[in-house]
Design an enzyme around this catalytic site. Structure first.
Site, PDB file in Angstrom:
ATOM      1  N   TYR A   1       0.844  -1.202   0.000  1.00 37.57           N
ATOM      2  CA  TYR A   1       0.000   0.000   0.000  1.00 37.57           C
ATOM      3  C   TYR A   1       0.884   1.259   0.000  1.00 37.57           C
ATOM      4  O   TYR A   1       0.672   2.174  -0.802  1.00 37.57           O
ATOM      5  CB  TYR A   1      -0.887  -0.033   1.243  1.00 37.57           C
ATOM      6  CG  TYR A   1      -1.866   1.112   1.381  1.00 37.57           C
ATOM      7  CD1 TYR A   1      -2.962   1.220   0.526  1.00 37.57           C
ATOM      8  CD2 TYR A   1      -1.718   2.071   2.385  1.00 37.57           C
ATOM      9  CE1 TYR A   1      -3.877   2.253   0.673  1.00 37.57           C
ATOM     10  CE2 TYR A   1      -2.634   3.107   2.539  1.00 37.57           C
ATOM     11  CZ  TYR A   1      -3.714   3.189   1.676  1.00 37.57           C
ATOM     12  OH  TYR A   1      -4.620   4.217   1.821  1.00 37.57           O
ATOM     13  N   SER A   2       1.888   1.279   0.862  1.00 41.36           N
ATOM     14  CA  SER A   2       2.793   2.447   0.930  1.00 41.36           C
ATOM     15  C   SER A   2       3.470   2.670  -0.418  1.00 41.36           C
ATOM     16  O   SER A   2       3.603   3.811  -0.880  1.00 41.36           O
ATOM     17  CB  SER A   2       3.874   2.236   2.001  1.00 41.36           C
ATOM     18  OG  SER A   2       3.296   2.173   3.273  1.00 41.36           O
TER      19      SER A   2
HETATM   20  N1  LIG Z   1      -9.722   5.633   5.348  1.00 37.93           N
HETATM   21  C1  LIG Z   1      -8.479   5.980   5.566  1.00 37.93           C
HETATM   22  O1  LIG Z   1      -8.013   5.981   6.725  1.00 37.93           O
HETATM   23  C2  LIG Z   1      -7.605   6.424   4.420  1.00 37.93           C
HETATM   24  C3  LIG Z   1      -6.354   6.959   4.746  1.00 37.93           C
HETATM   25  C4  LIG Z   1      -5.515   7.362   3.742  1.00 37.93           C
HETATM   26  C5  LIG Z   1      -5.896   7.256   2.419  1.00 37.93           C
HETATM   27  N2  LIG Z   1      -7.112   6.723   2.126  1.00 37.93           N
HETATM   28  C6  LIG Z   1      -7.440   6.602   0.696  1.00 37.93           C
HETATM   29  O2  LIG Z   1      -8.669   7.220   0.423  1.00 37.93           O
HETATM   30  C7  LIG Z   1      -9.309   6.571  -0.679  1.00 37.93           C
HETATM   31  C8  LIG Z   1     -10.742   6.238  -0.297  1.00 37.93           C
HETATM   32  O3  LIG Z   1     -10.720   5.388   0.827  1.00 37.93           O
HETATM   33  P1  LIG Z   1     -11.943   5.191   1.819  1.00 37.93           P
HETATM   34  O4  LIG Z   1     -11.382   5.291   3.192  1.00 37.93           O
HETATM   35  O5  LIG Z   1     -13.078   6.020   1.440  1.00 37.93           O
HETATM   36  O6  LIG Z   1     -12.221   3.630   1.548  1.00 37.93           O
HETATM   37  P2  LIG Z   1     -13.550   2.790   1.347  1.00 37.93           P
HETATM   38  O7  LIG Z   1     -14.635   3.277   2.237  1.00 37.93           O
HETATM   39  O8  LIG Z   1     -13.115   1.365   1.465  1.00 37.93           O
HETATM   40  O9  LIG Z   1     -13.964   3.109  -0.168  1.00 37.93           O
HETATM   41  C9  LIG Z   1     -13.188   2.635  -1.232  1.00 37.93           C
HETATM   42  C10 LIG Z   1     -13.864   2.973  -2.537  1.00 37.93           C
HETATM   43  O10 LIG Z   1     -13.100   2.403  -3.604  1.00 37.93           O
HETATM   44  C11 LIG Z   1     -13.926   1.543  -4.370  1.00 37.93           C
HETATM   45  N3  LIG Z   1     -13.186   0.375  -4.824  1.00 37.93           N
HETATM   46  C12 LIG Z   1     -12.528  -0.531  -4.066  1.00 37.93           C
HETATM   47  N4  LIG Z   1     -12.003  -1.497  -4.840  1.00 37.93           N
HETATM   48  C13 LIG Z   1     -12.356  -1.186  -6.118  1.00 37.93           C
HETATM   49  C14 LIG Z   1     -12.116  -1.812  -7.377  1.00 37.93           C
HETATM   50  N5  LIG Z   1     -11.420  -2.950  -7.496  1.00 37.93           N
HETATM   51  N6  LIG Z   1     -12.620  -1.217  -8.482  1.00 37.93           N
HETATM   52  C15 LIG Z   1     -13.336  -0.081  -8.394  1.00 37.93           C
HETATM   53  N7  LIG Z   1     -13.593   0.562  -7.238  1.00 37.93           N
HETATM   54  C16 LIG Z   1     -13.100   0.001  -6.113  1.00 37.93           C
HETATM   55  C17 LIG Z   1     -15.052   1.106  -3.441  1.00 37.93           C
HETATM   56  O11 LIG Z   1     -16.207   0.796  -4.201  1.00 37.93           O
HETATM   57  P3  LIG Z   1     -16.983  -0.628  -4.150  1.00 37.93           P
HETATM   58  O12 LIG Z   1     -16.503  -1.359  -2.925  1.00 37.93           O
HETATM   59  O13 LIG Z   1     -18.431  -0.241  -4.074  1.00 37.93           O
HETATM   60  O14 LIG Z   1     -16.583  -1.275  -5.401  1.00 37.93           O
HETATM   61  C18 LIG Z   1     -15.273   2.391  -2.632  1.00 37.93           C
HETATM   62  O15 LIG Z   1     -16.117   3.268  -3.313  1.00 37.93           O
HETATM   63  C19 LIG Z   1      -8.451   5.340  -1.001  1.00 37.93           C
HETATM   64  O16 LIG Z   1      -7.615   5.617  -2.101  1.00 37.93           O
HETATM   65  C20 LIG Z   1      -7.616   5.160   0.245  1.00 37.93           C
HETATM   66  O17 LIG Z   1      -6.389   4.531  -0.010  1.00 37.93           O
HETATM   67  C21 LIG Z   1      -7.976   6.315   3.086  1.00 37.93           C
END
Ligand SMILES: NC(=O)c1ccc[n+]([C@@H]2O[C@H](COP(=O)([O-])OP(=O)(O)OC[C@H]3O[C@@H](n4cnc5c(N)ncnc54)[C@H](OP(=O)(O)O)[C@@H]3O)[C@@H](O)[C@H]2O)c1
Length: 244
Positions: free
Chosen positions: A147-148
């Protein structure tokens, strides 16, 4: 519904979490297109929030990413590459599928989507691209090397494309969130190592960043006031990047 004199914004991974918060934030201002893997869920969200459209698509598959533009069938003025997956695991336990899928979803999809929409942005001499990285790509996170790696690569891509597209009035920036309380952190392996409270104890401000805070920074980066901000890596992490 698509409204002619509004700009089109595509937010990937907008079926929940940070992406959905960004989509809702912009629902009145732009024609918002949302994505995720599950059509029925996206259709309901689209109806409930008056979004302009949705594209069900698994962005970890190369052929789907390449086809995405055709499925969308419209040009995009503002692209937010937000979809991402988080694998928390010791290095010995990664399998080939984890590695391939993470590289596709977290790295290749953002690059190929930018490739798809850059010509339109160039032709109109205006565009905004925001990549959602992670503080794990800025600092490194133990047991999250894959991931990193993927999130660090987005910082490099952001800087390179910001330079390449600078004369076309297209800005490219990356937002690196710290811990945000979404489905992403409901990760079994992570929960075995850290309780929710233990995570909060590692954050200098002792709180999660909210998805709305990220949406607000997106709004600023899209605005005319931020036209000189390009190639920047912006940490929204409640102090996490400062150490503890
Ligand atoms: N939450 C944190 O602490 C955090 C911290 C740092 C960075 N981020 C980054 O922020 C972004 C959003 O994260 P979040 O926290 O909102 O996560 P989340 O609630 O798990 O949402 C992830 C989103 O990505 C979509 N997704 C996952 N796998 C996919 C695939 N194979 N194809 C198409 N869409 C896919 C999911 O849609 P479906 O499951 O409906 O397909 C969902 O809409 C990510 O890039 C994550 O790395 C999050």
């Amino acid at each position: 519904m698509l409204i002619r004199d509004k700009k089109n914004i595509l937010i990937t991974g907008s079926s929940q979490g940070i992406g959905l918060a960004i989509a809702k934030h912009f629902a009145c201002k732009y024609n918002v297109f949302i994505t995720g893997r599950y059509g029925e869920k996206l259709k309901n969200l689209c109806n409930e929030n008056n979004f302009a459209g949705f594209i069900p698509c698994d962005l970890s598959k190369f052929e789907n990413i390449e086809d995405f533009h055709k499925k969308l069938n419209t040009n995009i003025d503002i692209l937010i590459n937000n979809a991402g997956s988080y694998i928390y695991s010791i290095i010995e336990n990664y399998n080939n599928k984890d590695i391939y899928d993470s590289l596709m979803l977290n790295c290749a999809a953002p690059l190929i989507l930018i490739k798809s929409f850059a010509s339109h942005m160039k032709s109109q001499k205006w565009g905004r691209i925001i990549n959602i990285g992670s503080i794990s790509g800025v600092m490194g996170e133990a047991n999250a090397s894959l991931y990193s790696m993927t999130k660090a690569s987005l910082i490099g891509m952001t800087k390179a494309l910001a330079l390449e597209l600078a004369q076309d009035n297209i800005t490219v920036n990356i937002i690196n969130p710290g811990w945000v309380d979404t489905e992403l952190i409901n990760n079994e392996n992570l929960q075995e190592d850290f309780s929710r409270n233990e995570i909060i104890e590692t954050i200098p401000q002792r709180r999660f960043v909210t998805p709305e805070e990220i949406a607000s920074v997106c709004e600023y980066l899209i605005s005319d006031n931020a036209k000189s901000i390009t190639g920047q890596s912006i940490n929204i992490c409640a102090g996490l990047s400062l150490g503890y």
